[in-house]
Design a protein around this motif. Structure first.
Motif, PDB file in Angstrom:
ATOM      1  N   GLU A 151     -14.870 -14.091  19.713  1.00  0.00           N
ATOM      2  CA  GLU A 151     -14.940 -15.473  19.232  1.00  0.00           C
ATOM      3  C   GLU A 151     -14.078 -16.442  20.035  1.00  0.00           C
ATOM      4  N   TYR A 152     -13.118 -15.939  20.800  1.00  0.00           N
ATOM      5  CA  TYR A 152     -12.260 -16.800  21.610  1.00  0.00           C
ATOM      6  C   TYR A 152     -12.736 -16.911  23.059  1.00  0.00           C
ATOM      7  N   SER A 153     -13.733 -16.163  23.422  1.00  0.00           N
ATOM      8  CA  SER A 153     -14.257 -16.171  24.787  1.00  0.00           C
ATOM      9  C   SER A 153     -15.109 -17.419  25.024  1.00  0.00           C
ATOM     10  N   PRO A 154     -15.069 -17.963  26.240  1.00  0.00           N
ATOM     11  CA  PRO A 154     -15.961 -19.083  26.568  1.00  0.00           C
ATOM     12  C   PRO A 154     -17.445 -18.697  26.484  1.00  0.00           C
ATOM     13  N   PHE A 155     -17.742 -17.406  26.447  1.00  0.00           N
ATOM     14  CA  PHE A 155     -19.131 -16.940  26.413  1.00  0.00           C
ATOM     15  C   PHE A 155     -19.509 -16.337  25.066  1.00  0.00           C
ATOM     16  N   HIS A 156     -18.723 -16.633  24.027  1.00  0.00           N
ATOM     17  CA  HIS A 156     -19.017 -16.105  22.696  1.00  0.00           C
ATOM     18  C   HIS A 156     -20.420 -16.514  22.245  1.00  0.00           C
ATOM     19  N   LEU A 214     -14.038 -23.372  37.568  1.00  0.00           N
ATOM     20  CA  LEU A 214     -13.374 -22.195  37.020  1.00  0.00           C
ATOM     21  C   LEU A 214     -12.191 -22.607  36.151  1.00  0.00           C
ATOM     22  N   LYS A 215     -11.368 -23.496  36.656  1.00  0.00           N
ATOM     23  CA  LYS A 215     -10.159 -23.899  35.929  1.00  0.00           C
ATOM     24  C   LYS A 215     -10.509 -24.630  34.640  1.00  0.00           C
ATOM     25  N   ARG A 216     -11.380 -25.620  34.717  1.00  0.00           N
ATOM     26  CA  ARG A 216     -11.687 -26.439  33.540  1.00  0.00           C
ATOM     27  C   ARG A 216     -12.550 -25.711  32.501  1.00  0.00           C
ATOM     28  N   ASN A 217     -13.521 -24.929  32.949  1.00  0.00           N
ATOM     29  CA  ASN A 217     -14.483 -24.331  32.023  1.00  0.00           C
ATOM     30  C   ASN A 217     -14.082 -22.955  31.506  1.00  0.00           C
ATOM     31  N   ILE A 218     -13.213 -22.257  32.232  1.00  0.00           N
ATOM     32  CA  ILE A 218     -12.863 -20.891  31.832  1.00  0.00           C
ATOM     33  C   ILE A 218     -11.351 -20.737  31.649  1.00  0.00           C
ATOM     34  N   LEU A 256      -6.130 -20.005  28.748  1.00  0.00           N
ATOM     35  CA  LEU A 256      -4.730 -20.409  28.593  1.00  0.00           C
ATOM     36  C   LEU A 256      -4.460 -20.875  27.164  1.00  0.00           C
ATOM     37  N   GLY A 257      -5.450 -21.496  26.547  1.00  0.00           N
ATOM     38  CA  GLY A 257      -5.321 -21.979  25.178  1.00  0.00           C
ATOM     39  C   GLY A 257      -5.179 -20.885  24.140  1.00  0.00           C
ATOM     40  N   VAL A 258      -5.538 -19.653  24.502  1.00  0.00           N
ATOM     41  CA  VAL A 258      -5.368 -18.513  23.589  1.00  0.00           C
ATOM     42  C   VAL A 258      -4.332 -17.534  24.144  1.00  0.00           C
ATOM     43  N   VAL A 278       0.506 -20.969  34.054  1.00  0.00           N
ATOM     44  CA  VAL A 278       0.723 -19.587  33.596  1.00  0.00           C
ATOM     45  C   VAL A 278       2.178 -19.309  33.253  1.00  0.00           C
ATOM     46  N   GLU A 279       3.097 -20.164  33.651  1.00  0.00           N
ATOM     47  CA  GLU A 279       4.522 -20.064  33.375  1.00  0.00           C
ATOM     48  C   GLU A 279       5.068 -18.658  33.573  1.00  0.00           C
ATOM     49  N   GLU A 280       5.133 -17.853  32.528  1.00  0.00           N
ATOM     50  CA  GLU A 280       5.703 -16.505  32.608  1.00  0.00           C
ATOM     51  C   GLU A 280       4.707 -15.484  33.153  1.00  0.00           C
ATOM     52  N   GLY A 281       3.517 -15.907  33.484  1.00  0.00           N
ATOM     53  CA  GLY A 281       2.483 -14.997  33.952  1.00  0.00           C
ATOM     54  C   GLY A 281       2.257 -15.083  35.445  1.00  0.00           C
TER      55      GLY A 281
END
Length: 189
Positions: free
Chosen positions: A20-25, A88-92, A97-99, A129-132
């Motif tokens: 449910e959190y995937s852009p392709f749900h 890629l950045k805007r759509n995926i 990052l929001g989750v 990504v800060e810590e990633g």
């Protein structure tokens, strides 16, 4: 190109269409109909459209607790004409990052070419990504060379011990932990 399919071995662990959190749900795949093309060549229906005419992806695995994403790519990564990194950045990536996904493993075995432009979206992604981290695995040497000419290697880790050629033999969590360990060594953390 229609014979090149994303890796299916991890579907029992993760399916982006059921997350449910995937852009392709909720996406339904018709494996009997080939409709998407790259430069007029049909591609397997299992690849996902990100807004670019030349670059498609498949999210192979997401681990929300550990913050990992494994994304496989197909096509030509063309920032010069299609601004693929923007799509890629805007759509995926922004959705992930929001989750709380902040560790990105990009599988580029099926990237046929790279055409660079400026590095602003890569820099933004790096800052987000800060810590990633973001790492590229399996990209052809000439593709990495071209990326490096545009200083993408400043933001995306690649090459050397990060070339995990047997990744398909691992469970996804084990693979992500291995890459994380390699990145930590490289960054001296």
């Amino acid at each position: 190109m229609h014979d090149i399919e994303p890796y299916y071995g991890w579907l029992k662990y993760y399916d982006s269409s059921r997350d449910e959190y995937s852009p392709f749900h909720g996406k339904e795949y018709n494996y009997d109909m080939y409709s998407e093309t790259i430069y007029g060549y049909y591609i397997a229906p299992s690849w996902d459209f990100i807004g670019s005419e030349t670059l498609y992806i498949k999210i192979l695995f997401l681990d929300y607790d550990a913050g990992y994403a494994v994304i496989e790519f197909l096509g030509e990564w063309n920032d010069a004409i299609n601004n693929d990194v923007m799509h890629l950045k805007r759509n995926i990536i922004d959705e992930l990052l929001g989750v709380d996904i902040n560790k990105f493993i990009l599988i580029g075995e099926n990237i046929l070419n790279f055409h660079g432009s400026d590095d602003s979206y890569y820099e933004e992604w790096f800052e987000d990504v800060e810590e990633g981290w973001v790492t590229a695995l399996g990209f052809r040497d000439f593709v990495l060379d071209e990326m490096n000419q545009y200083n993408i290697d400043t933001y995306i880790n690649s090459g050397g011990n990060l070339e995990v050629i047997n990744w398909r033999t691992m469970k996804p969590q084990m693979f992500c932990q291995l890459v994380d360990g390699l990145i930590q060594k490289r960054l001296g953390m």
